[in-house]
Design a protein around this motif. Sequence first.
Motif, short mmCIF file in Angstrom:
data_model
loop_
_atom_site.label_atom_id
_atom_site.label_comp_id
_atom_site.label_asym_id
_atom_site.label_seq_id
_atom_site.Cartn_x
_atom_site.Cartn_y
_atom_site.Cartn_z
N ASN A 7 -3.46 5.81 -0.99
CA ASN A 7 -2.45 5.04 -1.72
C ASN A 7 -3.03 3.76 -2.29
O ASN A 7 -2.80 3.43 -3.46
CB ASN A 7 -1.27 4.70 -0.79
N GLY B 119 -3.80 3.13 -6.32
CA GLY B 119 -3.12 2.02 -6.98
C GLY B 119 -4.08 1.07 -7.67
O GLY B 119 -3.88 0.70 -8.84
N LEU C 199 3.57 -1.62 -13.13
CA LEU C 199 2.70 -0.99 -12.15
C LEU C 199 2.29 -1.98 -11.06
O LEU C 199 2.21 -1.63 -9.88
CB LEU C 199 1.46 -0.42 -12.84
N GLU D 82 2.78 -1.69 -7.14
CA GLU D 82 1.68 -1.81 -6.18
C GLU D 82 1.99 -2.83 -5.10
O GLU D 82 1.56 -2.67 -3.95
CB GLU D 82 0.38 -2.15 -6.89
N VAL E 25 4.16 -0.87 -2.83
CA VAL E 25 3.36 0.13 -2.11
C VAL E 25 2.53 -0.53 -1.02
O VAL E 25 2.39 0.00 0.08
CB VAL E 25 2.46 0.91 -3.10
#
Lengths: 223, 76
Positions: A164, A168, A200, A204, A207
């Motif tokens: 992940n 990213g 994005l 991130e 995330v």
Amino acid sequence: MMVSFFDQFASPSYLGIPLIAIAIALPWVLYPTPSARWINNRLITIQGWFINRFTNQLMLPLNVGGHKWALLLASLMIFLITINMLGLLPYTFTPTTQLSLNMGFAVPLWLATVIIGMRNQPTVALGHLLPEGTPIPLIPVLIIIETISLFIRPLALGVRLTANLTAGHLLIQLIATAVFVLLPMMPTVAILTAAVLFLLTLLEVAVAMIQAYVFVLLLSLYL
Amino acid sequence: MYIFSNMTMSINRLRTEIMGGHDAGTHHQFTGIAKYFNSYTITGRRNCVLATYASIAALILFFKLKPKKQKAVKSS
């Protein structure tokens, strides 16, 4: 010299000194230590409130015996979330993109849950390898499947975090490069790409926090 | 696996009391081999797991210790 998009994941060193050690020690430096005062300042109060709230949430599915893991899990969560968030800053290195680091966390902690379970309650630990109510013809197959899933857990924990974070960072670098390349040629497309880059980056950030939480949550559920 | 199914069907009787659709695993009364090997009680599940592991270990040992036949050398 060919420059590739994966150079950002190379472990940095300066004059032979691995800088990953500094990157790992940084979260410890950033957080203030609570003092012996009765009422601390606002930063320490917010920090303590967040850690307490998170730890309470994490300990909900566990019995009293599992509460011994509160300190380890809370500190692991703070460590991972800080490292992930710091890695989103420009020109920084993210240690959690290294599979070796994540496996170094996942394997010993998972093994601890298995060994402690086998020592304290061997019957329950072994009995959980067969789901309750399984039809008789399926018993051997399910036992083999559950055993395989048990051994896959540390691998999944480590690789999930690595993949992940790596994906990213790679996406951010790709889209940022696209913005730079497109800016002199097609400014409108470059602006649209920059908007995608902004969204994005927000993703991130989410995330980074979610993956740290998922790592610690799954570890607590393996107890 | 076939031994389990044959023995449970022909020899054993299974009585369960289901409360509210959820089987708590505490109201089973097993007889015979099902008392030790079943998928409802925690000890039954443990014994099934141990029996499966022992069977796999026995299979591996059997194939490892099996003497290999040496082919006879043909004279030309």
